[in-house]
Motif scaffolding. Structure first.
Motif, PDB file in Angstrom:
ATOM      1  N   MET A   1      -6.711   4.291   7.850  1.00 49.46           N
ATOM      2  CA  MET A   1      -7.243   5.647   7.788  1.00 49.46           C
ATOM      3  C   MET A   1      -7.140   6.192   6.365  1.00 49.46           C
ATOM      4  O   MET A   1      -8.088   6.748   5.821  1.00 49.46           O
ATOM      5  CB  MET A   1      -6.432   6.519   8.755  1.00 49.46           C
ATOM      6  CG  MET A   1      -7.006   7.883   8.967  1.00 49.46           C
ATOM      7  SD  MET A   1      -8.620   7.717   9.739  1.00 49.46           S
ATOM      8  CE  MET A   1      -9.337   9.241   9.194  1.00 49.46           C
ATOM      9  N   ASP A   2      -5.961   5.982   5.768  1.00 55.12           N
ATOM     10  CA  ASP A   2      -5.723   6.507   4.432  1.00 55.12           C
ATOM     11  C   ASP A   2      -6.647   5.831   3.416  1.00 55.12           C
ATOM     12  O   ASP A   2      -7.257   6.489   2.568  1.00 55.12           O
ATOM     13  CB  ASP A   2      -4.253   6.288   4.060  1.00 55.12           C
ATOM     14  CG  ASP A   2      -3.838   7.179   2.906  1.00 55.12           C
ATOM     15  OD1 ASP A   2      -3.862   8.416   3.095  1.00 55.12           O
ATOM     16  OD2 ASP A   2      -3.533   6.633   1.832  1.00 55.12           O
TER      17      ASP A   2
ATOM     18  N   TRP B   1      -2.331   3.735  10.101  1.00 50.84           N
ATOM     19  CA  TRP B   1      -2.367   4.803   9.096  1.00 50.84           C
ATOM     20  C   TRP B   1      -2.969   4.287   7.797  1.00 50.84           C
ATOM     21  O   TRP B   1      -3.743   4.974   7.139  1.00 50.84           O
ATOM     22  CB  TRP B   1      -0.941   5.332   8.844  1.00 50.84           C
ATOM     23  CG  TRP B   1      -0.881   6.204   7.637  1.00 50.84           C
ATOM     24  CD1 TRP B   1      -1.217   7.522   7.571  1.00 50.84           C
ATOM     25  CD2 TRP B   1      -0.504   5.809   6.320  1.00 50.84           C
ATOM     26  NE1 TRP B   1      -1.076   7.980   6.299  1.00 50.84           N
ATOM     27  CE2 TRP B   1      -0.638   6.946   5.504  1.00 50.84           C
ATOM     28  CE3 TRP B   1      -0.067   4.608   5.755  1.00 50.84           C
ATOM     29  CZ2 TRP B   1      -0.346   6.923   4.139  1.00 50.84           C
ATOM     30  CZ3 TRP B   1       0.228   4.591   4.405  1.00 50.84           C
ATOM     31  CH2 TRP B   1       0.088   5.729   3.619  1.00 50.84           C
ATOM     32  N   MET B   2      -2.609   3.044   7.449  1.00 51.56           N
ATOM     33  CA  MET B   2      -3.097   2.465   6.193  1.00 51.56           C
ATOM     34  C   MET B   2      -4.631   2.424   6.169  1.00 51.56           C
ATOM     35  O   MET B   2      -5.260   2.796   5.177  1.00 51.56           O
ATOM     36  CB  MET B   2      -2.533   1.060   6.027  1.00 51.56           C
ATOM     37  CG  MET B   2      -2.763   0.466   4.660  1.00 51.56           C
ATOM     38  SD  MET B   2      -2.512  -1.307   4.671  1.00 51.56           S
ATOM     39  CE  MET B   2      -4.149  -1.857   5.108  1.00 51.56           C
TER      40      MET B   2
ATOM     41  N   SER C   1       2.226   8.403   9.209  1.00 56.94           N
ATOM     42  CA  SER C   1       2.461   8.468   7.778  1.00 56.94           C
ATOM     43  C   SER C   1       2.811   7.082   7.263  1.00 56.94           C
ATOM     44  O   SER C   1       3.155   6.910   6.111  1.00 56.94           O
ATOM     45  CB  SER C   1       3.581   9.460   7.471  1.00 56.94           C
ATOM     46  OG  SER C   1       4.717   9.116   8.225  1.00 56.94           O
ATOM     47  N   ASN C   2       2.749   6.098   8.147  1.00 56.73           N
ATOM     48  CA  ASN C   2       2.898   4.699   7.749  1.00 56.73           C
ATOM     49  C   ASN C   2       2.421   3.851   8.902  1.00 56.73           C
ATOM     50  O   ASN C   2       2.029   4.382   9.940  1.00 56.73           O
ATOM     51  CB  ASN C   2       4.355   4.380   7.386  1.00 56.73           C
ATOM     52  CG  ASN C   2       5.300   4.792   8.496  1.00 56.73           C
ATOM     53  OD1 ASN C   2       5.118   4.444   9.656  1.00 56.73           O
ATOM     54  ND2 ASN C   2       6.313   5.564   8.137  1.00 56.73           N
TER      55      ASN C   2
ATOM     56  N   ARG D   1     -10.027   7.246   3.620  1.00 49.89           N
ATOM     57  CA  ARG D   1     -10.162   8.544   2.956  1.00 49.89           C
ATOM     58  C   ARG D   1     -10.417   8.366   1.465  1.00 49.89           C
ATOM     59  O   ARG D   1     -11.112   9.162   0.855  1.00 49.89           O
ATOM     60  CB  ARG D   1      -8.881   9.365   3.150  1.00 49.89           C
ATOM     61  CG  ARG D   1      -8.765   9.929   4.537  1.00 49.89           C
ATOM     62  CD  ARG D   1      -7.962  11.217   4.545  1.00 49.89           C
ATOM     63  NE  ARG D   1      -7.879  11.701   5.923  1.00 49.89           N
ATOM     64  CZ  ARG D   1      -6.820  11.466   6.704  1.00 49.89           C
ATOM     65  NH1 ARG D   1      -5.765  10.824   6.228  1.00 49.89           N
ATOM     66  NH2 ARG D   1      -6.823  11.890   7.937  1.00 49.89           N
ATOM     67  N   PHE D   2      -9.797   7.330   0.886  1.00 49.04           N
ATOM     68  CA  PHE D   2      -9.997   7.090  -0.539  1.00 49.04           C
ATOM     69  C   PHE D   2     -11.131   6.103  -0.789  1.00 49.04           C
ATOM     70  O   PHE D   2     -11.249   5.544  -1.864  1.00 49.04           O
ATOM     71  CB  PHE D   2      -8.690   6.592  -1.172  1.00 49.04           C
ATOM     72  CG  PHE D   2      -7.646   7.655  -1.214  1.00 49.04           C
ATOM     73  CD1 PHE D   2      -7.640   8.613  -2.230  1.00 49.04           C
ATOM     74  CD2 PHE D   2      -6.679   7.736  -0.227  1.00 49.04           C
ATOM     75  CE1 PHE D   2      -6.684   9.612  -2.249  1.00 49.04           C
ATOM     76  CE2 PHE D   2      -5.720   8.726  -0.247  1.00 49.04           C
ATOM     77  CZ  PHE D   2      -5.724   9.679  -1.258  1.00 49.04           C
TER      78      PHE D   2
ATOM     79  N   GLU E   1      -1.544   6.176  15.104  1.00 48.62           N
ATOM     80  CA  GLU E   1      -1.212   6.145  13.670  1.00 48.62           C
ATOM     81  C   GLU E   1      -2.356   6.701  12.835  1.00 48.62           C
ATOM     82  O   GLU E   1      -2.144   7.308  11.791  1.00 48.62           O
ATOM     83  CB  GLU E   1      -0.908   4.706  13.233  1.00 48.62           C
ATOM     84  CG  GLU E   1       0.432   4.203  13.708  1.00 48.62           C
ATOM     85  CD  GLU E   1       0.695   2.773  13.265  1.00 48.62           C
ATOM     86  OE1 GLU E   1       1.841   2.342  13.378  1.00 48.62           O
ATOM     87  OE2 GLU E   1      -0.251   2.099  12.806  1.00 48.62           O
TER      88      GLU E   1
ATOM     89  N   TYR F   1       0.848  -1.194   0.000  1.00 46.84           N
ATOM     90  CA  TYR F   1       0.000   0.000   0.000  1.00 46.84           C
ATOM     91  C   TYR F   1       0.873   1.229   0.000  1.00 46.84           C
ATOM     92  O   TYR F   1       1.712   1.420   0.875  1.00 46.84           O
ATOM     93  CB  TYR F   1      -0.912  -0.004   1.231  1.00 46.84           C
ATOM     94  CG  TYR F   1      -1.938   1.107   1.201  1.00 46.84           C
ATOM     95  CD1 TYR F   1      -3.081   0.989   0.428  1.00 46.84           C
ATOM     96  CD2 TYR F   1      -1.728   2.279   1.910  1.00 46.84           C
ATOM     97  CE1 TYR F   1      -4.012   2.008   0.374  1.00 46.84           C
ATOM     98  CE2 TYR F   1      -2.645   3.313   1.862  1.00 46.84           C
ATOM     99  CZ  TYR F   1      -3.793   3.168   1.097  1.00 46.84           C
ATOM    100  OH  TYR F   1      -4.708   4.181   1.031  1.00 46.84           O
ATOM    101  N   LYS F   2       0.721   2.069  -1.037  1.00 41.67           N
ATOM    102  CA  LYS F   2       1.446   3.334  -1.177  1.00 41.67           C
ATOM    103  C   LYS F   2       2.948   3.171  -0.968  1.00 41.67           C
ATOM    104  O   LYS F   2       3.546   3.791  -0.091  1.00 41.67           O
ATOM    105  CB  LYS F   2       0.879   4.360  -0.201  1.00 41.67           C
ATOM    106  CG  LYS F   2      -0.608   4.622  -0.467  1.00 41.67           C
ATOM    107  CD  LYS F   2      -0.905   6.075  -0.598  1.00 41.67           C
ATOM    108  CE  LYS F   2      -2.296   6.275  -1.185  1.00 41.67           C
ATOM    109  NZ  LYS F   2      -2.979   7.419  -0.611  1.00 41.67           N
TER     110      LYS F   2
ATOM    111  N   HIS G   1       4.251  -2.284   6.664  1.00 36.56           N
ATOM    112  CA  HIS G   1       3.339  -1.493   7.498  1.00 36.56           C
ATOM    113  C   HIS G   1       3.119  -2.169   8.841  1.00 36.56           C
ATOM    114  O   HIS G   1       3.185  -1.551   9.897  1.00 36.56           O
ATOM    115  CB  HIS G   1       1.986  -1.316   6.784  1.00 36.56           C
ATOM    116  CG  HIS G   1       2.017  -0.294   5.703  1.00 36.56           C
ATOM    117  ND1 HIS G   1       2.310   1.031   5.942  1.00 36.56           N
ATOM    118  CD2 HIS G   1       1.795  -0.382   4.368  1.00 36.56           C
ATOM    119  CE1 HIS G   1       2.253   1.702   4.809  1.00 36.56           C
ATOM    120  NE2 HIS G   1       1.952   0.870   3.827  1.00 36.56           N
TER     121      HIS G   1
END
Lengths: 269, 285, 256
Positions: free
Chosen positions: C214-215, C211-212, C206-207, C218-219, C201, C54-55, C62
């Motif tokens: 949450m990110d 965080w994954m 940011s990792n 968002r998408f 996180e 992921y990203k 992660h």
């Protein structure tokens, strides 16, 4: 079968057997072929090694469990469930810590739906019979172990039972208290005219209390011998008769204890 | 002989571990400063150190506000509010969310737990779900709740509900399973109906466990509500913290931390009082 | 009817019903897969995550970052807390001096002070690990203190009667007696640290696996969100199991 309904016995067991978890891999036989008649007002001690099923027999008579085999009677009626005529007495830890002493004693009466005033009067009376009338508003944890055990007895007496079923009630008490409690129990028993079935694995206790001692074998529990005791009460535990009786009961128990012990020792392996 | 040795050993003045032994008379030398004084001294030292570090200029004031700065911020916010909100308003929002989520979890979780404790079928059907939910950090599914329920109070209350619920259920079920068998049999032998058995034996027996569960659940929910407000809220003490940090108002952050700590201690204390009231027999079995 | 079934069958049945509901609701188009992905979508998402990451970071990376933080914060916090708690149990003065802070820190929501730590220590690893340290410390301290306090007095008397020195009493009686409670405290602390890390996180990362989630949220990649939650849950259970195993090894006498 109906031809010989045992109308006058306090408790009758005919060919009683009990298997736990029948039909499963965990099935095991607790009791087999128990024939026993207890007369009104008689004091019977059930003596046997731990785990021999003597407590199970008590639960069957109380109506808490159903027998797998045979039939149980009490005063001419077949046992088909719990009844206020037959009261169970356990160790003092069976008191309800959230209730006062008086509420504990009146517990069975409130279950039955008696009015609060009647309950309190009956509780006071039952407590007076065990010498604890002034403790009615105390909490169980404010009493000593022996006093709590007397409250447990009063709780059963309040129901005015015809049969008292006692499951090693004094096992957790120290030796002095235990001996006092035995004297006390004999007084209560004499005053109440109830029959007593008393489970223990202490030979001394059996000698001190019983009209008759029923000796059990180890698992599955069967009746190995019935030993009547006609010594007058109060009994001197150091008399030759008591000594002989102790020797006889010890002999009867020894094999069973050895067998039960060998079984227990073998289990962890 | 052995008896003698035991007494002499027990009366030996042992500096530290004597705490674990029953309290005996302390030597006169120790009695001069009462033990509780050390608490006062350590708190005073902490405040003094904080004041010396910040007001003394050893640490920049914008990094570590002095006690005076925090006091000033408090009186300013109490008088003029903070960015259009009041301190009490924010505290009430936080407590309101907490009350809604936790209250609902109690109302639903205690009955369900009691049921699971008494019925093997219910336990077998539902326990695995509870066991899966329990170790999940609540904030991990916060984003899903926002997706489903929006960013408003509903998603936050649902989050708190889900935080407290599995804890309450598991404790209540364990309480029922731990009922003393002899007490059950005494009541049964006296002819208690299933309802009477539940009302007069099972419920009071399980109560201490249930209340322990409620205390743990409330603490977890309190921690979660602040986190949730940090993430997505327009009021509440958690929102105040995050908002203050974006405006570099460290005095407000410290004020909020002190408030939240005080609130946490108060909530825990209230639960303990409730516990003593409701289950006065705890530990006296 | 259900009563005659063994427990595992009932559990299986209930899981089956839930699975059927899930399939029914998602494939019937009742719920958009934006809100709740179907089992197959979830599987696709998971394999995609495992294969492609992921990203720019693999899923393991992660997860690894998160676990490293948990490990660092937990080990330091639990060690310091245990030492402090043992001291508090031995010495009433230490207890009196430390108790106000411990009692204040324990119910304080950890993320509230994370914000302050970020101001002081930057948004990097130090602030997060410090927060986890502070999250584990009071829990471990209280457990260790209670462990020492609950040592049966008879054991101390026996040891002293046998001529043990104070140090020997401490080493051979107090510590082993307190160990079960210390380890229970450690387990509690680990649970709190783990939950706190994921939360931190989510709010300021940011990792890492939190965080994954949450990110991805968002998408609107809810398949990734679900996969991440499952990973977090499974890892949490696995960590707890490992601690239980250690507990059984180290304090095989507990509860006897």
């Amino acid at each position: 079968m109906a031809s010989s309904v045992p109308a006058f016995d306090a408790v009758t067991c005919r060919g009683v057997g009990k298997v736990w978890a029948p039909g499963t891999p965990r099935a095991h036989e607790a009791l087999r072929d128990i024939d026993l008649a207890v007369a009104p007002g008689e004091f019977v001690v059930l003596l046997g090694p731990s785990g021999c099923g003597k407590s199970t027999l008590l639960y069957l008579i109380a109506g808490l469990q159903d027998a797998t085999m045979g039939e149980l009677w009490s005063f001419g009626g077949q046992v088909a469930g719990p009844s206020p005529d037959r009261s169970l007495i356990f160790q003092e830890t069976s008191l309800f810590p959230w209730l006062s002493v008086g509420q504990n004693v009146a517990f069975g009466l409130s279950i039955r739906g008696d009015m609060p005033d009647a309950r309190r009067a009956a509780a006071r009376e039952a407590l007076a019979r065990v010498g604890l009338a002034e403790a009615i508003d105390k909490r169980p944890d404010e009493l000593s172990g022996g006093m709590r055990q007397r409250v447990a007895v009063a709780r059963a007496l309040a129901m005015r039972p015809k049969v008292l079923l006692m499951d090693e009630p004094f096992a957790a008490l120290d030796v002095q208290t235990r001996s006092k409690m035995q004297d006390f129990l004999l007084d209560v028993w004499r005053a109440s005219a109830a029959s007593v079935l008393f489970v223990t694995h202490h030979i001394d206790e059996a000698v001190a209390l019983a009209d008759r001692v029923v000796v059990f074998t180890s698992r599955p529990g069967r009746i190995k011998a019935v030993v009547p005791i006609d010594m007058p009460r109060p009994r001197d535990p150091f008399s030759p008769a008591a000594e002989a009786l102790r020797r006889q009961l010890t002999g009867l128990l020894q094999d069973e204890v050895d067998r039960a012990f060998a079984e227990q020792e073998a289990l962890p392996a | 002989m052995v008896q003698l040795m035991v007494t002499s050993a027990a009366s030996r003045p042992a500096a530290g571990i004597a705490v674990a032994a029953p309290p005996g008379p302390a030597p006169a030398r120790q009695r001069r400063v009462p033990v509780s004084a050390f608490g006062v001294i350590s708190v005073a030292a902490m405040v003094l150190g904080w004041w010396a570090l910040s007001a003394g200029g050893a640490v920049p004031r914008d990094l570590l506000p002095s006690p005076g700065d925090v006091w000033a911020a408090a009186s300013d916010i109490l008088r003029n509010g903070y960015r259009g909100t009041t301190l009490w308003g924010n505290a009430l929002s936080t407590l309101g969310r907490l009350g809604a989520g936790f209250g609902l979890a109690v109302l639903a979780g205690v009955p369900l737990g009691l049921w699971m404790g008494s019925s093997r079928v219910t336990a077998a059907a539902l326990d695995w779900i509870i066991q899966f939910m329990r170790p999940l950090p609540p904030l991990s599914y916060m984003i899903l709740l926002i997706l489903w329920l929006g960013t408003g109070n509903l998603s936050k209350s649902a989050l708190l509900f889900l935080t407290a619920f599995p804890i309450v259920v598991a404790a209540s079920a364990a309480g029922v399973r731990g009922v003393n068998k002899q007490r059950l049999q005494v009541a049964l032998a006296m002819g208690a109906s299933p309802f009477q058995l539940f009302r007069h034996v099972v419920l009071p027996s399980a109560a201490p466990m249930v209340l322990t569960g409620l205390q743990v659940a409330l603490a977890a929910a309190f921690s979660t509500v602040v986190s949730a407000e940090l993430l997505a809220a327009t009021d509440g003490l958690g929102w105040m913290v995050i908002s203050a940090s974006s405006f570099l108002r460290n005095d407000v952050i410290v004020l909020c931390i002190l408030l939240l700590g005080g609130l946490g201690v108060t909530l825990a204390w209230m639960m303990r009082v409730l516990d003593r009231r409701l289950v006065h027999w705890r530990g006296r079995d | 009817m259900l009563r005659s079934l063994p427990s595992w069958a009932i559990t299986g049945l209930s899981a089956g019903v839930l699975l059927a509901l899930w399939v029914g609701v998602t494939s019937g188009g009742l719920v958009r897969d934006l809100f709740l992905p179907g089992p197959l979508d979830l599987w696709d998402g998971l394999t995609e995550l495992v294969q492609e990451g992921y990203k720019g970071r693999s899923l393991l990376e992660h997860m690894g970052m998160s676990l490293l933080r948990v490990g660092a914060g937990f080990l330091t916090g639990a060690a310091a807390g245990t030492l402090l708690g043992l001291g508090m149990g031995f010495a009433p003065r230490v207890d009196a001096a430390a108790a106000p802070f411990i009692e204040f820190l324990r119910p304080l929501p950890q993320l509230a002070y994370l914000v302050l730590l970020i101001v002081w220590l930057g948004i990097g690893e130090t602030s997060k690990i410090t927060m986890l340290f502070l999250a584990a410390l009071p829990v471990a301290a209280v457990a260790a203190r209670d462990g020492v306090r609950n040592v049966p007095p008879d054991r101390l008397r026996v040891a002293r009667a046998l001529g043990a020195s104070e140090w020997q009493v401490l080493r051979h009686v107090v510590l082993p007696s307190a160990l079960p409670e210390v380890l229970i405290g450690a387990r509690l602390a680990l649970g709190i640290v783990y939950g706190t890390l994921i939360a931190s996180e989510i709010i300021a990362g940011s990792n890492g696996i939190g965080w994954m989630i949450m990110d991805a949220g968002r998408f609107l990649r809810s398949d990734y969100v679900f996969a991440g939650i499952a990973m977090i849950g499974l890892a949490g259970i696995a960590i707890d199991r490992i601690l239980v195993l250690i507990e059984r090894r180290v304090v095989h006498w507990a509860g006897r």
